[in-house]
Design an enzyme around this catalytic site. Structure first.
Site, mmCIF file in Angstrom:
data_model
loop_
_atom_site.group_PDB
_atom_site.id
_atom_site.type_symbol
_atom_site.label_atom_id
_atom_site.label_comp_id
_atom_site.label_asym_id
_atom_site.label_seq_id
_atom_site.Cartn_x
_atom_site.Cartn_y
_atom_site.Cartn_z
ATOM 1 N N CYS A 119 0.655 -0.821 0.025
ATOM 2 C CA CYS A 119 -0.041 -0.416 0.043
ATOM 3 C C CYS A 119 0.885 1.094 0.037
ATOM 4 O O CYS A 119 0.387 2.267 -0.502
ATOM 5 C CB CYS A 119 -0.690 0.233 1.320
ATOM 6 S SG CYS A 119 -2.360 -1.347 1.538
ATOM 7 N N HIS A 173 -3.709 6.700 3.522
ATOM 8 C CA HIS A 173 -4.221 5.663 2.575
ATOM 9 C C HIS A 173 -5.368 5.398 3.019
ATOM 10 O O HIS A 173 -5.633 5.281 4.462
ATOM 11 C CB HIS A 173 -3.047 4.156 3.333
ATOM 12 C CG HIS A 173 -3.394 2.981 2.977
ATOM 13 N ND1 HIS A 173 -3.682 2.363 1.212
ATOM 14 C CD2 HIS A 173 -3.500 1.685 2.783
ATOM 15 C CE1 HIS A 173 -4.499 1.431 1.088
ATOM 16 N NE2 HIS A 173 -3.765 1.394 1.953
ATOM 17 N N ASN A 219 -10.034 -0.627 -0.101
ATOM 18 C CA ASN A 219 -8.420 -0.299 0.135
ATOM 19 C C ASN A 219 -7.981 -0.845 -1.680
ATOM 20 O O ASN A 219 -8.591 -1.971 -1.681
ATOM 21 C CB ASN A 219 -8.609 -0.934 0.904
ATOM 22 C CG ASN A 219 -6.691 -1.774 1.376
ATOM 23 O OD1 ASN A 219 -6.029 -0.436 0.861
ATOM 24 N ND2 ASN A 219 -6.215 -1.681 2.407
HETATM 25 N N1 ACO Z 1 -18.738 -9.544 8.911
HETATM 26 C C1 ACO Z 1 -19.091 -9.842 10.465
HETATM 27 N N2 ACO Z 1 -18.235 -10.163 11.154
HETATM 28 C C2 ACO Z 1 -17.036 -10.226 10.818
HETATM 29 C C3 ACO Z 1 -16.323 -9.742 9.323
HETATM 30 C C4 ACO Z 1 -17.136 -8.975 8.563
HETATM 31 N N3 ACO Z 1 -16.532 -8.944 7.400
HETATM 32 N N4 ACO Z 1 -14.602 -9.769 9.651
HETATM 33 C C5 ACO Z 1 -14.268 -10.197 11.130
HETATM 34 N N5 ACO Z 1 -15.835 -10.368 11.632
HETATM 35 C C6 ACO Z 1 -16.041 -11.065 13.313
HETATM 36 C C7 ACO Z 1 -14.637 -11.341 13.358
HETATM 37 O O1 ACO Z 1 -14.609 -13.008 13.071
HETATM 38 C C8 ACO Z 1 -14.475 -11.488 15.080
HETATM 39 O O2 ACO Z 1 -15.262 -12.209 15.657
HETATM 40 P P1 ACO Z 1 -15.478 -12.749 16.840
HETATM 41 O O3 ACO Z 1 -15.156 -11.769 17.976
HETATM 42 O O4 ACO Z 1 -16.399 -14.296 17.061
HETATM 43 O O5 ACO Z 1 -14.023 -13.289 16.790
HETATM 44 C C9 ACO Z 1 -14.847 -9.694 14.714
HETATM 45 O O6 ACO Z 1 -15.758 -9.669 13.578
HETATM 46 C C10 ACO Z 1 -13.789 -8.677 15.367
HETATM 47 O O7 ACO Z 1 -13.063 -8.909 14.016
HETATM 48 P P2 ACO Z 1 -11.874 -8.079 14.616
HETATM 49 O O8 ACO Z 1 -10.696 -8.717 13.750
HETATM 50 O O9 ACO Z 1 -11.401 -7.772 15.874
HETATM 51 O O10 ACO Z 1 -12.164 -6.627 14.011
HETATM 52 P P3 ACO Z 1 -11.825 -5.384 14.016
HETATM 53 O O11 ACO Z 1 -12.657 -4.637 14.671
HETATM 54 O O12 ACO Z 1 -10.108 -5.246 14.391
HETATM 55 O O13 ACO Z 1 -11.753 -5.163 12.244
HETATM 56 C C11 ACO Z 1 -10.671 -5.083 10.113
HETATM 57 C C12 ACO Z 1 -11.052 -5.510 11.332
HETATM 58 C C13 ACO Z 1 -10.926 -3.908 9.789
HETATM 59 C C14 ACO Z 1 -9.502 -6.025 9.643
HETATM 60 C C15 ACO Z 1 -9.391 -3.906 10.920
HETATM 61 O O14 ACO Z 1 -8.426 -4.638 11.845
HETATM 62 C C16 ACO Z 1 -8.486 -3.214 9.871
HETATM 63 O O15 ACO Z 1 -9.257 -2.063 8.934
HETATM 64 N N6 ACO Z 1 -7.020 -3.393 9.698
HETATM 65 C C17 ACO Z 1 -6.256 -2.715 8.988
HETATM 66 C C18 ACO Z 1 -6.042 -3.551 8.005
HETATM 67 C C19 ACO Z 1 -5.154 -2.400 7.238
HETATM 68 O O16 ACO Z 1 -5.220 -1.354 7.653
HETATM 69 N N7 ACO Z 1 -4.694 -2.672 6.551
HETATM 70 C C20 ACO Z 1 -3.867 -2.296 5.384
HETATM 71 C C21 ACO Z 1 -2.247 -2.304 4.514
HETATM 72 S S1 ACO Z 1 -3.400 -3.836 3.666
HETATM 73 C C22 ACO Z 1 -1.989 -4.446 2.204
HETATM 74 O O17 ACO Z 1 -0.661 -3.690 2.484
HETATM 75 C C23 ACO Z 1 -2.799 -4.953 1.087
#
Ligand code: ACO
Length: 329
Positions: free
Chosen positions: A112, A256, A286
């Site tokens: 990214c 980003h 993204n």
């Molecule tokens: N729909 C419903 N529930 C979901 C989904 C979904 N699509 N995805 C995950 N969940 C659930 C999980 O299973 C988890 O359930 P559990 O508590 O029963 O285990 C719960 O939701 C919470 O999951 P978390 O992973 O804790 O959710 P979080 O609030 O951290 O959000 C996310 C996840 C959106 C991925 C966030 O962590 C994020 O944006 N991270 C950064 C990503 C990023 O910036 N990437 C950049 C680089 S990408 C690249 O280089 C190509």
């Protein structure tokens, strides 16, 4: 003398995939995706649309904007993690589509952060080598091909698209600005956080890797989240202090577009008013290396930027890599 952006362009595929469409594919909801990420829809390339095809469309728009011809280009750099092929580079394939045969071409892989890395590298090349007068940089991704459409943790996050800029060395007495300061950074000890496990020299493609779905992007979302906010904010502070520019003077922060919560958190850490933080993650998700440059093109084409404005770019991605560029328009 400055290395200035004299044209921008972007392209996103026509096909829109909404959160409601995803509700029919995996166990998720529009509400979860909106509140956790800010994403409402994303664009998906067609099966016969490669990264070089999207890059071509964005490049043509940027060249029209800059009023230059393909022959004028001395350098073409493509930032991507979804190259058309393992080899040759997507930049060389794009060169043949553009018929820009005076250019030296290469791809850059910093996930990214790839567009930000490319800006600084091209800035350095153009500053030191007088034969590079005009350069084309593209951020492009077809992340839909790396997305496991059965994994709700990742499939709601990504989209496809391309953005392009033309850089030119300007030496006139009225030519202010350019790329004022850049910070490029990485920490490879986190290389496991965001990865495509198989298909490279470490784990070549085999029937087993395909069966185990090892050719898709996997990510430790929460860990990435924490690192992203802190490192992007620090990189922005670094370039501002080196350029002796206060955050209050910045017209646009373009982070980003990975997650609305990350964008808000970075803006808050930098104490920049929310109306100066550019956001389009709701429309495209993204798009990795394409994200910042698509946003920059939108700002330029909607007339939201004036000569002399300061623009701060920041990104974070696999590697891990991160960085910031401070531009004066
Ligand atoms: N729909 C419903 N529930 C979901 C989904 C979904 N699509 N995805 C995950 N969940 C659930 C999980 O299973 C988890 O359930 P559990 O508590 O029963 O285990 C719960 O939701 C919470 O999951 P978390 O992973 O804790 O959710 P979080 O609030 O951290 O959000 C996310 C996840 C959106 C991925 C966030 O962590 C994020 O944006 N991270 C950064 C990503 C990023 O910036 N990437 C950049 C680089 S990408 C690249 O280089 C190509």
């Amino acid at each position: 003398m400055g290395i200035k952006i004299i044209g921008t362009g972007s392209y996103v595929p026509d096909k829109v995939l909404t959160n409601h469409d995803l509700e029919k594919m995996v166990d998720t909801s529009d509400e979860w995706i909106r509140t956790r990420t800010g994403i409402v829809e994303r664009r998906i390339a067609s099966d016969n649309e490669a990264s070089s095809d999207m890059a071509y469309k964005a490049s043509v728009r940027a060249m029209e904007f800059a009023r230059i011809k393909p022959d004028d280009l001395d350098l073409i750099v493509v930032a991507t993690i979804t190259s058309d092929r393992i080899t040759p580079s997507t930049a060389c394939i794009l060169q043949s589509k553009l018929k820009a045969y005076n250019a030296a071409c290469f791809d850059l892989q910093a996930a990214c952060t790839g567009f930000l890395y490319s800006l600084e590298i091209v800035n350095a090349l153009m500053s030191t080598n007088p034969t590079y007068r005009k350069a084309l940089i593209i951020g492009v991704e077809k992340l839909s091909m790396l997305t496991d459409w059965k994994d709700r943790n990742t499939c709601v996050l990504f989209g496809d698209g391309a953005g392009a800029v033309i850089l030119e060395k300007r030496a006139g007495k009225h030519d202010i600005g350019g790329i004022l300061a850049s910070k490029l950074a990485s920490n490879g000890s986190y290389n496991d956080l965001i990865k495509v496990p198989a298909g490279g020299s470490a784990i070549p493609t085999s029937p087993e890797t395909i069966k185990k779905r090892m050719h898709y992007l996997s990510m430790e979302g929460q860990e990435v989240f924490k690192l992203a906010v802190n490192e992007m904010a620090k990189a922005c502070q670094d370039v501002l202090s080196r350029a002796k520019v206060d955050i209050s003077e910045v017209r646009w922060l373009i982070p980003h577009q990975a997650n609305l919560r990350i964008i808000h958190a970075v803006g808050k850490k930098l104490e920049i008013p929310s109306e100066k933080v550019y956001i389009n993650v709701h429309m495209y998700g993204n798009t990795s290396a394409a994200s910042v440059v698509i946003a920059l093109d939108e700002i330029v084409r909607t007339g939201k930027i004036d000569r002399g404005d300061y623009v701060l770019l920041t990104a974070f991605g696999a590697g891990i890599t991160w960085g910031a560029n401070l531009l004066r328009w």
